[in-house]
Design an enzyme around this catalytic site. Structure first.
Site, PDB file in Angstrom:
ATOM      1  N   ARG A 255      86.053 -52.435 -40.507  1.00 12.21           N
ATOM      2  CA  ARG A 255      86.009 -51.041 -40.068  1.00 12.21           C
ATOM      3  C   ARG A 255      85.899 -51.027 -38.557  1.00 12.21           C
ATOM      4  NH1 ARG A 255      81.464 -47.240 -42.411  1.00 12.21           N
ATOM      5  NH2 ARG A 255      81.449 -46.569 -40.249  1.00 12.21           N
TER       6      ARG A 255
ATOM      7  N   ARG B 263      68.388 -36.268 -42.505  1.00  8.39           N
ATOM      8  CA  ARG B 263      68.617 -37.191 -41.404  1.00  8.39           C
ATOM      9  C   ARG B 263      67.899 -36.751 -40.137  1.00  8.39           C
ATOM     10  NH1 ARG B 263      72.835 -40.857 -42.047  1.00  8.39           N
ATOM     11  NH2 ARG B 263      74.344 -40.213 -43.595  1.00  8.39           N
TER      12      ARG B 263
END
Ligand code: ZN
Length: 217
Positions: free
Chosen positions: A161, A89
């Site tokens: 969410r 990442r």
């Protein structure tokens, strides 16, 4: 064949990774589930991970992520390739991933980047709701009118969410642009980047990736 798959949220990389793993006989290493899985193990790394992600509920730091990747790569069956999903990442993870592959006699062959516009990413994620009862995933505007609707299958309450709002998605995209886009550029300069248009359906994206990878088999 050893692969990395990268893309912003909503690009469907998890789905593509699973399909590719099946087609090309690859071990699918997904970082989120690998972290949760190793946190259950009775090893020094497992205990450390459990402390960070389950007890302190924090994000695992780079050095821990890298140890998990090395461990997962070493566990992959030698006769299979790997598709690494969710790492690297950051630029600092790039070199460590390369070392983990090298230590296990593997070479990173291709990096798949599923490209999606910011608008499409926000649209896909912020329109996503789930049923609190049966777990069905639905899209606002397609399957249901809004989050206050009931599940068409079981009548359960819907929920979203907490950070799947346009603002929440935007925040995570900013992090992706700052930290992960340089990783994509690094691999582009290495000449191993395969850039795919993510604004197609699942089959369209898969066809584009598979037709390129077949050349290297
Ligand atoms: Zn339901």
């Amino acid at each position: 064949m050893n692969l990395v798959i990268i893309g912003p949220q909503g690009c469907g990389k998890g789905t593509q990774a699973k399909l590719l793993a099946e087609k090309f006989n690859l071990a699918h290493i997904e970082m989120g589930s690998s972290l949760r899985e190793q946190a259950k193990e009775d090893t020094p790394l497992g205990k450390e991970l459990d402390e960070i992600i389950n007890k302190k509920k924090e994000l695992a730091p780079d050095d821990v992520i890298v140890r998990v990747i090395s461990e997962q790569v070493s566990r992959a069956p030698a006769e299979k390739g790997i598709i690494l999903d969710g790492a690297p990442r950051t630029i600092s993870q790039v070199e460590k991933v390369a070392v983990a592959f090298k230590d296990n006699d593997r070479k990173l062959d291709k990096v798949i980047f599923i490209k999606l516009s910011e608008a499409e990413s926000i649209e896909r994620i912020s329109m996503r709701v789930g049923c609190s009862n049966c777990g069905k995933n639905m899209k606002i505007g397609k399957d249901v009118k809004g989050v206050n609707d009931r599940c068409p299958d079981c009548g359960g309450e819907l929920n979203q969410r907490k950070d799947d709002t346009p603002e929440g998605v935007k925040k995570r995209l900013d992090i992706f642009n700052q930290e992960t886009v340089p990783v994509v550029e690094y691999y582009r300069n290495q000449g191993i980047l395969l850039e795919i248009n993510g604004e197609q359906d699942v089959d369209g994206v898969f066809k584009d990736i598979a037709s390129d990878l077949e050349k290297y088999e």
